[in-house]
Design a protein around this motif. Structure first.
Motif, PDB file in Angstrom:
ATOM      1  N   LYS A 127       3.522  -2.467  -4.018  1.00 40.45           N
ATOM      2  CA  LYS A 127       4.771  -3.167  -3.728  1.00 40.45           C
ATOM      3  C   LYS A 127       5.283  -3.880  -4.980  1.00 40.45           C
ATOM      4  CE  LYS A 127       3.295  -5.731  -0.444  1.00 40.45           C
ATOM      5  NZ  LYS A 127       3.296  -6.716   0.664  1.00 40.45           N
TER       6      LYS A 127
ATOM      7  N   ARG B 204       9.194  -0.792  -1.880  1.00 42.71           N
ATOM      8  CA  ARG B 204       9.389  -1.766  -0.804  1.00 42.71           C
ATOM      9  C   ARG B 204       9.972  -1.057   0.413  1.00 42.71           C
ATOM     10  NH1 ARG B 204      13.355  -5.977  -3.273  1.00 42.71           N
ATOM     11  NH2 ARG B 204      12.529  -5.265  -5.256  1.00 42.71           N
ATOM     12  N   ARG B 205      10.156  -1.783   1.493  1.00 41.19           N
ATOM     13  CA  ARG B 205      10.731  -1.190   2.689  1.00 41.19           C
ATOM     14  C   ARG B 205      12.146  -0.716   2.393  1.00 41.19           C
ATOM     15  NH1 ARG B 205       8.526  -1.773   7.517  1.00 41.19           N
ATOM     16  NH2 ARG B 205      10.542  -1.632   8.507  1.00 41.19           N
TER      17      ARG B 205
ATOM     18  N   GLU C 223      -1.053 -11.858  -0.052  1.00 39.42           N
ATOM     19  CA  GLU C 223      -0.157 -11.389   1.012  1.00 39.42           C
ATOM     20  C   GLU C 223      -0.868 -10.511   2.034  1.00 39.42           C
ATOM     21  OE1 GLU C 223       3.266  -9.500  -0.548  1.00 39.42           O
ATOM     22  OE2 GLU C 223       3.924 -11.252  -1.709  1.00 39.42           O
TER      23      GLU C 223
ATOM     24  N   SER D  77      -0.005  -4.795   4.001  1.00 40.97           N
ATOM     25  CA  SER D  77       1.239  -4.606   4.749  1.00 40.97           C
ATOM     26  C   SER D  77       1.356  -3.156   5.203  1.00 40.97           C
ATOM     27  CB  SER D  77       2.441  -4.984   3.884  1.00 40.97           C
ATOM     28  OG  SER D  77       2.540  -4.100   2.784  1.00 40.97           O
ATOM     29  N   ASP D  78       2.321  -2.899   6.075  1.00 41.86           N
ATOM     30  CA  ASP D  78       2.563  -1.521   6.528  1.00 41.86           C
ATOM     31  C   ASP D  78       2.969  -0.624   5.367  1.00 41.86           C
ATOM     32  OD1 ASP D  78       1.965  -2.242   9.097  1.00 41.86           O
ATOM     33  OD2 ASP D  78       4.042  -2.546   9.704  1.00 41.86           O
ATOM     34  N   GLN D  79       3.682  -1.217   4.382  1.00 38.93           N
ATOM     35  CA  GLN D  79       4.086  -0.422   3.225  1.00 38.93           C
ATOM     36  C   GLN D  79       2.876   0.017   2.403  1.00 38.93           C
ATOM     37  OE1 GLN D  79       7.068   0.275   3.430  1.00 38.93           O
ATOM     38  NE2 GLN D  79       7.556   1.374   1.555  1.00 38.93           N
ATOM     39  N   ASP D  80       1.860  -0.852   2.303  1.00 35.60           N
ATOM     40  CA  ASP D  80       0.614  -0.463   1.623  1.00 35.60           C
ATOM     41  C   ASP D  80      -0.058   0.704   2.340  1.00 35.60           C
ATOM     42  OD1 ASP D  80       0.862  -2.501  -0.303  1.00 35.60           O
ATOM     43  OD2 ASP D  80      -0.046  -3.969   1.051  1.00 35.60           O
TER      44      ASP D  80
END
Length: 474
Positions: free
Chosen positions: A183, A234-235, A269, A272-275
């Motif tokens: 990210k 990123r998203r 952090e 995350s879903d992005q990871d």
């Protein structure tokens, strides 16, 4: 560079179904409900042992203004990223005003556009093609994505002579190619500078500093490497700037061009879903993988234990990948990454002999026999190598298409342990031998070979001699 194909069209024309057929997955949600896909989704496709990137987009309907406006932005971003744009239409429903509007808007962008008529099973194809001729395309591709009819011919026509596949990255970049992804503001450029020992790339405490993939060749301990510093992924909803809309696709292409991928996660952090999406994409591409948890310094022991528990729970599907806890800013444990890169690369590029693989297969079968299907036990005869980066093992036998997934996982774990593979995924393919008795009505009776009559003479049946008894009873 890898080709990028974007699928666009109005809702419920079969974009996600075609996406799943081309990527051979079920990643995209499919249902008989318009507007199910809201965001654009990236995936891998295979054509003649070569890879291309596929983008699935949300449908454009014009019904809900606010949502449709957001989906239109996502579709335009996908078109900008793509080399080839496929406009999908519904062959059963016929041409609509939405189809005409979409075709008119996309044609203005000057992209390589093709018309694909889906759902042509059970209808007259020529009638459907003539119906959509008013859209102004030179030709069209009739397919049935649900049954994968015409899908192979579509890709063969589009990518049969793709020129940029001929680029040899091994000649262009020496040594091991290492892509560093994650990210924005996770510390990728800081890690590159730390590994290089100099301020080679811009590193600031502001997300989005790196806008393009940077290839940096260098040497360490007599070995050649090429570090690929990528833009942060990123998203898609957060992608607004025009320069950044190309960053996602360039990052995914950098993963495909690499031998080893380092995925960086911010310890503060969490995951995350992005990871997880990046992890999934790296595994699908088959690249060797290293997970790096950055900004590990200055955290309390309690917080560190919580993060380790979360990693163990959420990263259970990537047990082959090693996890390293580092501080790119202060250099803590960064030196360990070179050894990890070398081990992962050696495992991914390992040359495996047929005799060694067959011996491992025999040991696995002796330890746990394949199941019995329809009264016959599945037989696995021999194994050989089918490719590298990732290692591919091809197993030949009988009824291999009926092998349960649980036994496939057992074989894969047995091969990984026997070959001592670290940091790389492994793929397994099965080939079933042809049954020589399949065409016989009675397999136990040997087939009669057709032969010639000696001396070219035809053998006539002898007439039976009639006796008085025969004539009496006639």
């Amino acid at each position: 560079m890898l080709p990028v194909i974007a699928l666009v069209g109005r809702p419920n024309v079969g974009k996600s179904t075609l996406y799943n057929a081309l990527t051979r997955s079920r990643d995209a949600l499919v249902a008989d409900y318009p507007g199910l896909t809201r965001d654009r989704k990236y995936g891998h496709g295979q054509f003649n042992d070569k890879t291309y990137i596929l983008i699935d987009t949300g449908g454009l309907s014009g019904e809900a203004e606010e949502l449709d406006e957001q989906m239109a932005k996502q579709t335009l971003l996908a078109i900008d990223e793509a080399n080839i744009v496929l406009i999908l239409v519904d062959g059963r429903a016929g041409i609509t005003a939405a189809d005409e509007s979409i075709a008119r808007q996309i044609r203005r962008l000057g992209k390589n556009i093709h018309l694909v008529i889906n759902k042509t099973d059970g209808i007259d194809i020529e009638t459907a093609q003539s119906d959509f001729a008013s859209l102004g395309f030179a030709g069209s591709f009739p397919i049935a994505a649900t049954h994968k009819k015409g899908v192979t011919q579509l890709i063969e026509t589009l990518l049969g002579d793709w020129p940029e596949w001929e680029e040899n990255l091994d000649d262009k970049y020496k040594g091991i190619r290492v892509a560093i992804v994650g990210k924005p503001n996770v510390g990728k450029s800081t890690l590159v500078n730390r590994m290089l020992g100099e301020e080679r790339v811009v590193a600031m405490d502001m997300p989005g500093t790196t806008r393009d993939s940077i290839y940096i060749p260098f040497e360490h301990d007599g070995k050649d490497y090429t570090l690929i510093d990528t833009a942060g992924v990123r998203r898609q909803k957060s992608v607004k700037e025009s320069v950044e809309k190309f960053s996602v696709i360039k990052t995914l292409q950098a993963v495909d061009n690499s031998n080893v991928t380092i995925i960086m996660i911010d310890a503060r952090e969490g995951i995350s879903d992005q990871d997880l999406h990046l992890l999934g994409y790296s595994i699908d591409s088959g690249r060797a993988l290293i997970i790096v948890i950055n900004k590990w310094d200055g955290m309390s022991n309690e917080k560190k234990e919580q993060i380790k528990e979360e990693l163990e729970r959420r990263l259970s599907f990537v047990q082959f990948a090693k996890i390293y806890f580092i501080s790119a800013l202060h250099g803590s444990n960064v030196g360990l990454l070179y050894n990890a890169i070398n081990k992962a690369y050696d495992s991914a590029m390992k040359n495996l002999s047929t005799s060694a693989l067959t011996r491992i297969l025999d040991n696995a079968v002796q330890g746990h026999q394949p199941p019995t299907i329809r009264g016959r036990r599945i037989k696995l005869r021999y194994a050989h190598q089918g490719g590298m980066n990732p290692p591919i093992v091809v197993i030949h036998g009988n009824q291999t298409d009926l092998l349960p997934k649980s036994y496939t996982r057992y074989l894969m774990n047995h091969f990984i342990e026997a070959l001592k593979l670290t940091g790389t995924p492994m793929r397994m393919e099965f080939k079933t031998s042809d049954n020589p008795y399949a065409k016989r009505s009675n397999p136990r009776r040997p087939a009669k070979k057709p032969g010639k009559t000696p001396f070219g003479k035809s053998i006539k049946k002898k007439n039976k001699v009639k006796t008085r008894e025969h004539s009496r009873h006639k």
